[in-house]
Design an enzyme around this catalytic site. Structure first.
Site, PDB file in Angstrom:
ATOM      1  N   ASP A  55       0.818  -0.931   0.442  1.00 35.38           N
ATOM      2  CA  ASP A  55       0.388  -0.315   0.085  1.00 35.38           C
ATOM      3  C   ASP A  55       0.783   0.856  -0.682  1.00 35.38           C
ATOM      4  O   ASP A  55       2.009   1.586   0.633  1.00 35.38           O
ATOM      5  CB  ASP A  55      -0.976  -0.232   0.620  1.00 35.38           C
ATOM      6  CG  ASP A  55      -1.848  -1.220   0.971  1.00 35.38           C
ATOM      7  OD1 ASP A  55      -2.202  -1.860   0.063  1.00 35.38           O
ATOM      8  OD2 ASP A  55      -2.137  -1.136   2.833  1.00 35.38           O
ATOM      9  N   ASP A  61       1.234   7.443   8.577  1.00 34.11           N
ATOM     10  CA  ASP A  61       1.588   6.054   8.760  1.00 34.11           C
ATOM     11  C   ASP A  61       3.062   5.691   9.614  1.00 34.11           C
ATOM     12  O   ASP A  61       3.173   5.019  10.101  1.00 34.11           O
ATOM     13  CB  ASP A  61       1.162   4.977   7.771  1.00 34.11           C
ATOM     14  CG  ASP A  61       0.333   5.149   6.620  1.00 34.11           C
ATOM     15  OD1 ASP A  61      -1.077   4.725   7.462  1.00 34.11           O
ATOM     16  OD2 ASP A  61       0.447   5.215   5.581  1.00 34.11           O
ATOM     17  N   GLU A  84       2.240  -3.757  10.143  1.00 34.08           N
ATOM     18  CA  GLU A  84       1.655  -3.702   8.731  1.00 34.08           C
ATOM     19  C   GLU A  84       3.184  -2.944   8.329  1.00 34.08           C
ATOM     20  O   GLU A  84       2.859  -2.710   7.046  1.00 34.08           O
ATOM     21  CB  GLU A  84       0.588  -2.761   9.071  1.00 34.08           C
ATOM     22  CG  GLU A  84      -0.289  -3.083   7.452  1.00 34.08           C
ATOM     23  CD  GLU A  84      -1.773  -1.851   7.528  1.00 34.08           C
ATOM     24  OE1 GLU A  84      -2.126  -2.858   7.002  1.00 34.08           O
ATOM     25  OE2 GLU A  84      -1.288  -0.964   7.448  1.00 34.08           O
ATOM     26  N   GLU A  85       3.106  -1.888   8.858  1.00 30.18           N
ATOM     27  CA  GLU A  85       4.298  -0.623   8.046  1.00 30.18           C
ATOM     28  C   GLU A  85       5.459  -1.443   7.836  1.00 30.18           C
ATOM     29  O   GLU A  85       6.301  -0.964   7.480  1.00 30.18           O
ATOM     30  CB  GLU A  85       4.433   0.415   8.759  1.00 30.18           C
ATOM     31  CG  GLU A  85       3.185   1.299   8.774  1.00 30.18           C
ATOM     32  CD  GLU A  85       2.529   1.081   7.447  1.00 30.18           C
ATOM     33  OE1 GLU A  85       3.260   1.263   6.475  1.00 30.18           O
ATOM     34  OE2 GLU A  85       1.244   1.704   7.194  1.00 30.18           O
ATOM     35  N   ASP A 105      -1.771  -2.710  13.158  1.00 32.12           N
ATOM     36  CA  ASP A 105      -2.004  -1.371  12.295  1.00 32.12           C
ATOM     37  C   ASP A 105      -1.756  -0.150  12.970  1.00 32.12           C
ATOM     38  O   ASP A 105      -3.271   0.359  13.388  1.00 32.12           O
ATOM     39  CB  ASP A 105      -3.051  -1.759  11.668  1.00 32.12           C
ATOM     40  CG  ASP A 105      -3.276  -1.192  10.363  1.00 32.12           C
ATOM     41  OD1 ASP A 105      -2.673   0.143  10.332  1.00 32.12           O
ATOM     42  OD2 ASP A 105      -4.518  -1.238   9.599  1.00 32.12           O
ATOM     43  N   LEU A 107      -2.010   2.850  11.811  1.00 28.98           N
ATOM     44  CA  LEU A 107      -3.380   3.566  11.091  1.00 28.98           C
ATOM     45  C   LEU A 107      -3.814   3.365  10.657  1.00 28.98           C
ATOM     46  O   LEU A 107      -3.870   2.988   8.784  1.00 28.98           O
ATOM     47  CB  LEU A 107      -2.609   4.977  10.892  1.00 28.98           C
ATOM     48  CG  LEU A 107      -3.299   6.361  11.002  1.00 28.98           C
ATOM     49  CD1 LEU A 107      -4.247   6.511  11.591  1.00 28.98           C
ATOM     50  CD2 LEU A 107      -2.993   7.339  10.420  1.00 28.98           C
ATOM     51  N   ASP A 108      -4.858   2.228  10.543  1.00 30.48           N
ATOM     52  CA  ASP A 108      -5.828   1.184   9.429  1.00 30.48           C
ATOM     53  C   ASP A 108      -6.472   2.739   8.701  1.00 30.48           C
ATOM     54  O   ASP A 108      -7.730   4.345   9.497  1.00 30.48           O
ATOM     55  CB  ASP A 108      -6.751   0.897   9.831  1.00 30.48           C
ATOM     56  CG  ASP A 108      -8.149   0.024   9.190  1.00 30.48           C
ATOM     57  OD1 ASP A 108      -7.396  -0.543   8.220  1.00 30.48           O
ATOM     58  OD2 ASP A 108      -8.434   1.122   9.412  1.00 30.48           O
ATOM     59  N   GLU A 265      -5.079  -6.903  10.837  1.00 28.17           N
ATOM     60  CA  GLU A 265      -6.720  -6.684  10.755  1.00 28.17           C
ATOM     61  C   GLU A 265      -7.708  -7.795  10.629  1.00 28.17           C
ATOM     62  O   GLU A 265      -8.441  -7.653  11.792  1.00 28.17           O
ATOM     63  CB  GLU A 265      -6.629  -6.130   9.064  1.00 28.17           C
ATOM     64  CG  GLU A 265      -6.144  -4.541   9.311  1.00 28.17           C
ATOM     65  CD  GLU A 265      -6.096  -4.431   7.404  1.00 28.17           C
ATOM     66  OE1 GLU A 265      -5.885  -3.075   7.548  1.00 28.17           O
ATOM     67  OE2 GLU A 265      -6.075  -4.961   6.518  1.00 28.17           O
TER      68      GLU A 265
HETATM   69  P1  AHG Z   1      -4.829   0.823   5.368  1.00 28.75           P
HETATM   70  O1  AHG Z   1      -5.623   1.964   5.181  1.00 28.75           O
HETATM   71  O2  AHG Z   1      -4.244   0.062   6.938  1.00 28.75           O
HETATM   72  O3  AHG Z   1      -4.254   0.407   3.908  1.00 28.75           O
HETATM   73  O4  AHG Z   1      -6.335  -0.420   5.521  1.00 28.75           O
HETATM   74  C1  AHG Z   1      -7.351   0.634   4.634  1.00 28.75           C
HETATM   75  C2  AHG Z   1      -8.155  -1.356   4.342  1.00 28.75           C
HETATM   76  C3  AHG Z   1      -9.373  -0.765   5.564  1.00 28.75           C
HETATM   77  O5  AHG Z   1      -9.522  -0.230   6.200  1.00 28.75           O
HETATM   78  C4  AHG Z   1     -10.610  -0.796   4.652  1.00 28.75           C
HETATM   79  O6  AHG Z   1     -11.481  -1.573   4.837  1.00 28.75           O
HETATM   80  C5  AHG Z   1     -10.266  -0.692   3.551  1.00 28.75           C
HETATM   81  O7  AHG Z   1      -8.995  -0.443   3.861  1.00 28.75           O
HETATM   82  C6  AHG Z   1     -11.235   0.299   1.995  1.00 28.75           C
HETATM   83  O8  AHG Z   1     -10.759  -0.632   0.913  1.00 28.75           O
HETATM   84  P2  AHG Z   1     -11.615   0.176  -0.675  1.00 28.75           P
HETATM   85  O9  AHG Z   1     -10.414   0.927  -0.882  1.00 28.75           O
HETATM   86  O10 AHG Z   1     -11.483  -0.659  -1.108  1.00 28.75           O
HETATM   87  O11 AHG Z   1     -12.461   1.186   0.100  1.00 28.75           O
HETATM   88 MN    MN Z   2      -5.159  -0.988   7.124  1.00 30.39          MN
HETATM   89 MN    MN Z   3      -2.441   0.413   8.243  1.00 32.31          MN
END
Ligand code: AHG
Ligand code: MN
Ligand code: MN
Length: 289
Positions: A55, A61, A84-85, A105, A107-108, A265
Site C-alpha cells: 500500500d 503511517d 503492518e508498516e 496496524d 493507522l488503518d 486487521e
Molecule cells: P490501510 O489504510 O491500513 O491500508 O487499510 C485500509 C483498508 C481498510 O481500512 C478498509 O476497509 C479498506 O482498506 C478499504 O478498501 P477500499 O479501498 O476498497 O474502499
Molecule cells: Mn489497515
Molecule cells: Mn495501516
C-alpha cells in the site's frame, strides 16, 4: 470507571496492563497528530512510498508506527512487534523484552486522512510462551491464541474498544479535559435492529458467483437492508458493532486473497466481533463467476 480500574478488574498482570497502557499512550499521541494534520505542514505530506503490504504509505503511517514501536518497546513487556508498516518482525532488545507478541496496524484507513474521515489503530496481543521455536512459528499463529484485541477510532470522539478473551467488549472514550479514557459502555452486537451491510460494492463484477448471490439477498427490497461503506475498517466495524449488521471484504479477481491483512486487521476484528456476540467467517473464492 477509567482504564486503570478496568485493567485491575480483569487482573491484567505480567506485563499485559503495561502493554495496554503503552497502546493507550500511543493513541493519545496519534490523536494529537490526527488533530493537527491540516495545521502542521510537517505532518501533511501525502503519499510517500509503498509499505510491506504493497500500500501507499502516508507520512502519518510512518509517524504513528514510530510512536507505537517506541511506547511498546518501553513497556518492557513485549518480545516481538509485528507491524503492518514493517516488512520484518521487530525483535525487542533483551534489555526491554517481555512475554507478549503484539500485532498492530498503527493507522488503518490512512487513505481517508486527506478528507478528514475516521481512521484508527488496530492491535492484538498473544502470549509468547515458547521462545525456543523459530520466530516464524511463534508469530504465524492462528487467531484463537489472541488474549486481548482492540482498536482506537480517531473520529468525532476518540474511542478505544477493547476485548479480553471471555470478558466481552468494552468501550472507553478519551476525555480531552482530563486526558484519560473513561468507560462508556459494553458493546454487544446481538439484538440490534438497524439493518446495514457494509461492503465495497464497486467490486461486485469481480466477485465469484456465491458472493454475488449472497449480496443480492441484502439488495432485495424486502430485506430492508441499506448499505454503508466508509472505507476505513475501524469506522465501518465500529458502526457495525453499535448498530448491528454485516461488514465484509471478500476477495475478487484483482485481490485474490482479499484486501485486508489477516494478522493486523482480520484476526483482531474477528476476535472483537465474537466477543461482542457476533460471528466472523473466512472463505475461499471459487473460480465460478
Ligand atoms: P490501510 O489504510 O491500513 O491500508 O487499510 C485500509 C483498508 C481498510 O481500512 C478498509 O476497509 C479498506 O482498506 C478499504 O478498501 P477500499 O479501498 O476498497 O474502499
Ligand atoms: Mn489497515
Ligand atoms: Mn495501516
Amino acid at each position: 470507571m477509567n482504564l486503570d480500574t478496568l485493567l485491575h478488574q480483569f487482573d491484567c498482570n505480567n506485563g499485559l496492563s503495561e502493554i495496554i497502557n503503552a497502546i493507550c499512550k500511543s493513541s493519545v499521541e496519534i490523536e494529537q497528530l490526527v488533530n493537527r494534520v491540516f495545521l502542521d505542514k510537517t505532518v501533511l505530506i501525502s503519499k510517500c512510498i509503498q509499505n510491506s503490504s504493497g500500500d501507499e504509505q502516508h507520512k502519518m503511517d510512518i509517524l504513528s508506527n514510530e510512536i507505537m514501536i517506541s511506547n511498546l518497546t518501553n513497556s518492557n513487556s513485549c518480545s516481538v512487534l509485528i507491524s503492518e508498516e514493517n516488512e520484518d518482525a521487530i525483535i525487542v532488545d533483551e534489555s526491554h523484552s517481555g512475554n507478549y507478541i503484539v500485532y498492530f496496524d498503527p493507522l488503518d484507513g490512512s487513505s481517508n486522512i486527506d478528507c478528514n474521515c475516521g481512521v484508527g489503530t488496530i492491535f492484538s496481543i498473544i502470549l509468547d510462551n515458547d521462545k525456543y521455536k523459530t520466530i516464524e512459528n511463534r508469530v504465524l499463529t492462528n487467531g484463537n491464541n489472541i488474549i486481548c484485541a482492540g482498536y482506537i477510532l480517531y473520529g468525532g470522539s476518540t474511542d478505544m474498544v477493547i476485548a479480553f478473551k471471555g470478558k466481552g467488549v468494552h468501550r472507553l472514550s478519551f476525555d480531552r479535559n482530563t486526558t484519560e479514557y473513561v468507560h462508556t459502555g459494553i458493546l454487544d452486537i446481538t439484538n440490534k435492529n438497524k439493518k446495514v451491510y457494509s461492503i465495497n460494492e464497486s467490486n461486485f463484477e469481480r466477485w465469484d458467483i456465491d458472493m454475488k448471490h449472497y449480496i443480492r439477498q441484502y439488495r432485495k427490497q424486502e430485506s430492508k437492508y441499506t448499505q454503508r461503506w466508509i472505507g476505513s475498517m475501524v469506522s465501518d466495524i465500529h458502526r457495525t458493532l453499535l448498530y448491528g449488521g454485516m461488514f465484509c471484504y471478500p476477495s475478487d479477481e484483482n485481490n485474490i486473497h482479499g484486501k485486508l491483512r489477516i494478522l493486523y486487521e482480520c484476526f483482531p476484528m474477528a476476535f472483537i466481533m465474537e466477543e461482542a456476540g457476533g460471528k466472523a467467517i473466512i472463505a475461499k473464492m471459487s473460480n465460478d463467476r
